[in-house]
Design a protein around this motif. Structure first.
Motif, PDB file in Angstrom:
ATOM      1  N   GLU B  73       8.844  96.156 152.342  1.00 35.93           N
ATOM      2  CA  GLU B  73       8.749  96.513 150.924  1.00 35.93           C
ATOM      3  C   GLU B  73       8.750  98.032 150.725  1.00 35.93           C
ATOM      4  N   VAL B  74       8.206  98.756 151.718  1.00 33.80           N
ATOM      5  CA  VAL B  74       8.193 100.217 151.619  1.00 33.80           C
ATOM      6  C   VAL B  74       9.610 100.761 151.784  1.00 33.80           C
ATOM      7  N   ARG B  75      10.369 100.128 152.665  1.00 29.96           N
ATOM      8  CA  ARG B  75      11.772 100.532 152.840  1.00 29.96           C
ATOM      9  C   ARG B  75      12.541 100.330 151.530  1.00 29.96           C
ATOM     10  N   ALA B  76      12.290  99.187 150.884  1.00 23.58           N
ATOM     11  CA  ALA B  76      12.976  98.907 149.612  1.00 23.58           C
ATOM     12  C   ALA B  76      12.582  99.944 148.573  1.00 23.58           C
ATOM     13  N   GLN B  77      11.277 100.259 148.544  1.00 21.12           N
ATOM     14  CA  GLN B  77      10.798 101.245 147.573  1.00 21.12           C
ATOM     15  C   GLN B  77      11.378 102.630 147.865  1.00 21.12           C
ATOM     16  N   ALA B  78      11.692 102.875 149.157  1.00 22.48           N
ATOM     17  CA  ALA B  78      12.274 104.172 149.534  1.00 22.48           C
ATOM     18  C   ALA B  78      13.754 104.243 149.192  1.00 22.48           C
ATOM     19  N   GLY B  79      14.365 103.080 148.855  1.00 20.97           N
ATOM     20  CA  GLY B  79      15.757 103.128 148.404  1.00 20.97           C
ATOM     21  C   GLY B  79      16.745 102.346 149.250  1.00 20.97           C
ATOM     22  N   ILE B  80      16.231 101.462 150.129  1.00 21.44           N
ATOM     23  CA  ILE B  80      17.135 100.645 150.942  1.00 21.44           C
ATOM     24  C   ILE B  80      17.259  99.253 150.325  1.00 21.44           C
ATOM     25  N   PHE B  81      18.455  98.736 150.285  1.00 23.09           N
ATOM     26  CA  PHE B  81      18.686  97.407 149.709  1.00 23.09           C
ATOM     27  C   PHE B  81      19.594  96.610 150.634  1.00 23.09           C
ATOM     28  N   LEU B  82      19.190  95.392 150.938  1.00 27.44           N
ATOM     29  CA  LEU B  82      20.030  94.491 151.733  1.00 27.44           C
ATOM     30  C   LEU B  82      20.504  93.343 150.850  1.00 27.44           C
ATOM     31  N   ALA B  83      21.816  93.220 150.685  1.00 23.83           N
ATOM     32  CA  ALA B  83      22.361  92.023 150.033  1.00 23.83           C
ATOM     33  C   ALA B  83      22.503  90.962 151.126  1.00 23.83           C
ATOM     34  N   PHE B  84      21.746  89.873 150.957  1.00 23.45           N
ATOM     35  CA  PHE B  84      21.641  88.878 152.029  1.00 23.45           C
ATOM     36  C   PHE B  84      22.928  88.070 152.199  1.00 23.45           C
ATOM     37  N   GLN B  85      23.191  87.732 153.445  1.00 21.00           N
ATOM     38  CA  GLN B  85      24.300  86.809 153.707  1.00 21.00           C
ATOM     39  C   GLN B  85      23.977  85.433 153.114  1.00 21.00           C
ATOM     40  N   TYR B  86      22.724  85.022 153.285  1.00 21.60           N
ATOM     41  CA  TYR B  86      22.268  83.755 152.714  1.00 21.60           C
ATOM     42  C   TYR B  86      21.088  84.020 151.784  1.00 21.60           C
ATOM     43  N   PRO B  87      21.352  84.315 150.513  1.00 20.86           N
ATOM     44  CA  PRO B  87      20.248  84.603 149.582  1.00 20.86           C
ATOM     45  C   PRO B  87      19.283  83.422 149.498  1.00 20.86           C
ATOM     46  N   VAL B  88      17.990  83.724 149.448  1.00 21.27           N
ATOM     47  CA  VAL B  88      16.963  82.693 149.533  1.00 21.27           C
ATOM     48  C   VAL B  88      16.704  82.083 148.149  1.00 21.27           C
ATOM     49  N   GLU B  89      16.593  80.776 148.101  1.00 22.87           N
ATOM     50  CA  GLU B  89      16.275  80.091 146.839  1.00 22.87           C
ATOM     51  C   GLU B  89      14.765  80.097 146.622  1.00 22.87           C
ATOM     52  N   ILE B  90      14.334  80.455 145.428  1.00 21.34           N
ATOM     53  CA  ILE B  90      12.891  80.444 145.128  1.00 21.34           C
ATOM     54  C   ILE B  90      12.659  79.629 143.859  1.00 21.34           C
ATOM     55  N   PRO B  91      12.620  78.297 143.970  1.00 25.20           N
ATOM     56  CA  PRO B  91      12.370  77.468 142.793  1.00 25.20           C
ATOM     57  C   PRO B  91      10.995  77.784 142.217  1.00 25.20           C
ATOM     58  N   GLY B  92      10.902  77.879 140.900  1.00 25.11           N
ATOM     59  CA  GLY B  92       9.599  78.110 140.278  1.00 25.11           C
ATOM     60  C   GLY B  92       9.388  79.551 139.819  1.00 25.11           C
ATOM     61  N   VAL B  93      10.218  80.485 140.312  1.00 29.20           N
ATOM     62  CA  VAL B  93      10.132  81.867 139.830  1.00 29.20           C
ATOM     63  C   VAL B  93      11.441  82.188 139.120  1.00 29.20           C
ATOM     64  N   SER B  94      11.353  82.592 137.873  1.00 28.46           N
ATOM     65  CA  SER B  94      12.590  82.865 137.137  1.00 28.46           C
ATOM     66  C   SER B  94      13.209  84.162 137.640  1.00 28.46           C
ATOM     67  N   ASN B  95      14.526  84.183 137.566  1.00 24.81           N
ATOM     68  CA  ASN B  95      15.274  85.368 137.961  1.00 24.81           C
ATOM     69  C   ASN B  95      14.779  86.587 137.189  1.00 24.81           C
ATOM     70  N   ALA B  96      14.515  86.388 135.892  1.00 24.71           N
ATOM     71  CA  ALA B  96      14.081  87.499 135.053  1.00 24.71           C
ATOM     72  C   ALA B  96      12.746  88.058 135.560  1.00 24.71           C
TER      73      ALA B  96
END
Lengths: 436, 252
Positions: B73-96
Motif C-alpha cells: 500500500e505504501v508503494r501504491a501511495q508513492a505512485g506505483i500502480f499495477l494493472a492486474f493480469q487477473y483483476p480480483v472480484e470483490i462482491p459486496g464492495v461497490s466500484n464507486a
C-alpha cells in the motif's frame, strides 16, 4: 429436581386468565406435559450435537410480569429502520404496548392483531390454526406453547396484498433480567395473498434473560410471504427461535435471518413444501464476537414435486465465538423434479473462532437436482493484495473485505429499508470510523 | 525513476528471477516481452509488492527510495500502480466505494484533502470517459460478474483515478478483442505525461502497435536476454522467441 419439573412448578403457579377459551388451557397443559416428557435437549441429541443448552436448563427463567413500560417512541428509533408507515407492534418484555404501536391503513378484511384482540374479534382464527404447524417434538416449542402470554396473528385474505410490511418489535429492558419471554406469531396468507413480516429482537439495557420464540407461517396456494428475523438480543441473553412454514402449490416463502446478538442462540427455520411448484428461500447472516455461540438449523422438506429451494447462510466469527450451521434437505419419494441448492460460508477472523457446518441431504426421489457447498476460511490473500496495491492499508482492506463478505448476502434482502439499515449496522461494526 | 539492480526472487523456494537489472526514466515506456514462464508477471508483481514472492537478492529503488522495504500500500501511495493480469472480484464492495477509498488514501499520502462522495462523482465523470465506461459500472461490485474486457477497462479506470507515476500493465492485452484493446490502449495513452512512466508486460507485439514503447526487453528464464528499441518487438513478432533463446543458450 430436574430442569423440566422446575418449569412445571412455575406453570402450575401461573394464573391462566384466558381459561374462558377452554381450548387454550387444554393446549397449554398438553404442552407443559409434553415439555416435561421431552426435557431439554442435550448434546447427545443429533440436532443439538454442537450446542449445549445447559446454561438455559440449569436455571429457571420465569415469565416477566407485566409492568408499565417507561419506554417512549424515541427509544424505539434505533430499531424501526427509519420506517413510520409500516404496521408496528411493539412488545416490551413479552407484553404488548399499544401506546408504542401503530398501524398503517389496513386492507378490508385483513387482520393484524394481538392474540388478546383476536380472542375478542376473531376467536376462531386462533382456535383453528394456532399450534397446528409448530413441531410437536421440540422441547422449546412446547415450552413456548405452555408459557406464551400474547402474540401476533396476521391473516391476509384471498388475493389481497398487504402493502405495508408488518414489523413486530420485541424489546427487553432491565425488568426482564433473569426472566423469560415466549413470543408467538401466527401468519395466515390465504390463496394468492401477499405479506411481508419483520420480527426484531433487541434490548435496551437488559441483563441475562431468555427469549423463546415460535412463529407459524401458513403460505396458501399462490401466496407469497417474505419473512425477516433480526436477532440483536443483548450480549448476556439467551435466544431460541423456531419458525415453521408450510407452503401450498405455486407459493413463495422467503426467509432471511440476521443474528448478531445473544451469548447463546439457536435459530430454526423449517419449511414444508406441500404443494407443487413452490419456491422457498432460506437465507441468513450471523456475525459473532467474544464468546458468543450461534446455532442455525434449516430444514426444507420437499413433499410435493417440482419445487425449488435456495439457501445461502453466511457467518463471520471473531474472538472465541462458535458458529454452527446444520442445513437439512429432505426429498420425499413423490417430490420428483426437486431443485435444491444450499450454500454455507463462514469467515474466521481469529484463531480462537470455530465453526461446525453440517449439510444434510436425504433424497428419496430419483429425478432431482440437489447441491450443497460449504466453505470455511479466512480473508482472500489475493483480494487483500489487490486492495493494498491500490493504496488501501492492510487493516482497512481487511475491514472492507469482511464487510463485503457480509454485504454480499444482505443483497438478497428485497425489503430495501431493512437492507439499508442492516448494511449500515455492519458497516459501522466492521469499518473503522476514520475509514468511512 | 525506477532502478532495478541484479534482482533475484523465489516463489515457494523456486528461483524465478535470476538477476534482473533495469532502469526506467521519467516519461519512458518500456515493454517487457518473453515466452510463458519467463518471469515477466513475477517481475511486475514483485515491483508492486506481492507478498507471495520472496526477494532473495538485489535492490529496487523508486525515486531514490528503497522500494523493497515498503508494504504494497505504501508503494501504491508513492505512485506505483499495477494493472492486474487477473483483476480480483470483490462482491459486496461497490466500484464507486472502492475507487474513492483508494483515491482518498493516495490523496492523504500526498498531503491532499480527502473528497466526499459527491465531489468524487465529479472526478469520476471525467475519468469514465477515458475508458468509455458508464456510471452504472460504478454501482456494481468491484469486477464481480464483469466480462474480461470490462475488468481490464476497470483496471485502466483505476489507473486514471489514482494517476500513478509508474504504471505497470501486466498482460493487459490478454483476452481482449480488438475494440476493447483499442479502448484500453487509448486510455493508457491519454494518461501519458512527461513525468509518468509505463512498463508494459506482454507476450504479443499486438498491444505495442497502440502503446508504442521506447525500449523493449526480452525476458527468458528469469533474465533479460536482449534489450532494444521498438523494432525488436517487430522482429520478435516475425521470428518468435526461439532464435533469441538459442542465442542466449549458446552464450550461456
Amino acid at each position: 429436581m430436574s430442569a423440566q419439573s422446575n418449569y412445571r412448578d412455575v406453570f402450575d403457579a401461573t394464573a391462566h386468565p384466558d381459561a374462558r377459551k377452554a381450548w387454550l388451557p387444554r393446549m397449554k397443559i398438553a404442552a407443559i406435559e409434553q415439555f416435561e416428557a421431552l426435557g431439554f435437549p442435550t448434546t447427545r441429541d443429533e440436532d443439538w450435537h454442537f450446542t449445549s443448552v445447559s446454561p438455559i436448563a440449569e436455571r429457571t427463567f420465569k415469565p416477566v410480569r407485566p409492568s408499565p413500560s417507561t419506554l417512549t417512541a424515541a427509544d424505539l428509533a434505533p430499531f424501526t429502520y427509519g420506517q413510520s408507515d409500516w404496521h408496528l407492534l411493539v412488545f416490551v418484555n413479552g407484553h404488548y404496548e399499544p401506546a408504542l404501536s401503530s398501524f398503517a391503513q389496513l386492507d378490508v378484511d385483513a387482520q393484524v392483531m394481538t392474540f388478546s384482540e383476536a380472542f375478542k374479534e376473531a376467536p376462531e382464527l386462533l382456535a383453528e390454526r394456532l399450534g397446528t404447524l409448530a413441531p410437536r417434538t421440540q422441547a422449546f416449542t412446547a415450552l413456548n406453547t405452555a408459557f406464551m402470554a400474547d402474540g401476533v396473528v396476521i391473516r391476509v385474505p384471498v388475493d389481497i396484498a398487504l402493502e405495508a410490511p408488518v414489523h413486530i418489535l420485541h424489546l427487553t429492558d432491565a425488568h426482564a433480567t433473569n426472566a423469560s419471554q415466549h413470543p408467538r406469531t401466527l401468519v395466515i396468507a390465504e390463496r394468492g395473498a401477499q405479506v411481508t413480516l419483520v420480527e426484531s429482537f433487541a434490548t435496551i439495557g437488559g441483563g441475562t434473560y431468555f427469549t423463546n420464540h415460535v412463529a407459524e407461517v401458513i403460505v396458501g396456494d399462490g401466496a407469497r410471504v417474505d419473512h425477516y428475523k433480526v436477532q440483536r438480543e443483548g450480549g448476556a441473553a439467551y435466544h431460541v427461535g423456531t419458525t415453521q412454514a408450510t407452503q401450498g402449490r405455486d407459493s413463495i416463502y422467503h426467509s432471511f435471518s440476521f443474528a448478531t446478538g445473544a451469548q447463546l442462540s439457536r435459530t430454526n427455520v423449517y419449511a414444508k413444501l406441500l404443494g407443487e411448484n413452490c419456491e422457498v428461500r432460506l437465507n441468513g447472516l450471523y456475525a459473532l464476537e467474544e464468546a458468543q455461540h450461534a446455532d442455525h438449523q434449516t430444514f426444507v422438506e420437499h413433499i410435493a414435486p417440482s419445487c425449488s429451494s435456495r439457501e445461502v447462510y453466511k457467518g463471520i466469527l471473531d474472538g472465541t465465538s462458535h458458529g454452527v450451521f446444520n442445513g437439512k434437505v429432505f426429498v420425499h419419494p413423490e417430490a420428483q423434479k426437486t431443485d435444491g441448492k444450499q450454500t454455507n460460508k463462514a469467515l474466521l477472523l481469529s484463531e480462537g473462532a470455530r465453526v461446525d457446518s453440517k449439510p444434510q441431504l436425504e433424497i428419496f426421489a430419483d429425478d432431482v437436482k440437489c447441491t450443497h457447498g460449504a466453505t470455511v476460511g479466512r480473508l482472500d490473500d489475493m483480494a487483500l493484495f489487490y486492495m493494498k496495491s491500490r493504496g488501501i492499508g492492510a487493516d482497512r482492506a481487511r475491514a472492507l473485505l469482511t464487510y463485503a463478505f457480509a454485504a454480499e448476502v444482505l443483497e438478497l434482502i428485497e425489503l430495501e429499508p431493512l437492507k439499508v439499515a442492516l448494511e449500515a449496522l455492519l458497516f459501522e461494526r466492521f469499518i473503522p470510523p476514520d475509514a468511512a | 525513476m525506477l532502478k532495478i539492480d541484479n534482482l533475484t526472487a523465489n516463489v515457494a523456494d523456486k528461483q524465478i528471477l535470476k538477476g534482473i537489472s533495469l532502469a526506467v526514466n521519467p516519461g519512458e515506456v518500456h515493454a517487457i516481452m518473453g515466452p510463458n514462464g519467463s518471469g515477466k508477471s513475477t517481475l511486475a508483481q514483485v515491483i508492486a509488492g506481492h507478498p507471495g514472492y520472496e526477494v532473495t537478492g538485489g535492490t529496487v529503488t523508486f525515486e531514490g527510495q528503497d522500494l523493497l522495504d515498503m508494504d504494497a500500500e505504501v508503494r501504491a501511495q508513492a505512485g506505483i500502480f499495477l494493472a492486474f493480469q487477473y483483476p480480483v472480484e470483490i462482491p459486496g464492495v461497490s466500484n464507486a466505494y472502492f475507487l474513492r477509498a483508494a483515491y482518498n488514501e493516495i490523496r492523504k499520502a500526498r498531503g491532499e484533502e480527502e473528497v466526499d462522495p459527491m465531489e468524487f462523482l465529479d472526478v469520476m465523470t471525467e475519468k469514465l470517459k477515458i475508458v468509455e465506461m458508464t456510471e452504472e459500472m460504478l454501482q456494481r461490485s468491484v469486477n464481480a460478474g464483469f466480462s474480461g474486457g470490462e475488468k481490464k477497462r476497470n483496471e485502466i479506470l483505476q489507473m486514471a483515478v489514482l494517476e500513478p507515476t509508474l504504471a505497470i500493465l501486466d498482460e493487459t492485452d490478454s483476452g481482449l478483442d480488438i475494440d476493447a484493446l483499442r479502448i484500453v490502449a487509448e486510455g493508457v495513452n491519454k494518461l501519458k505525461r512527461p513525468d509518468r512512466s509505463t512498463i508494459v508486460v506482454t507476450h504479443y507485439q499486438r498491444l505495442l502497435n497502440y502503446i508504442v514503447p521506447d525500449y523493449v526487453h526480452v525476458l527468458a528464464q528469469g533474465r533479460i536476454i536482449r534489450s532494444g528499441g521498438k523494432e525488436l518487438a517487430l522482429e520478435l513478432e516475425e521470428r518468435g522467441y526461439d532464435w533469441l533463446l538459442d542465442t542466449a543458450g549458446a552464450s550461456a
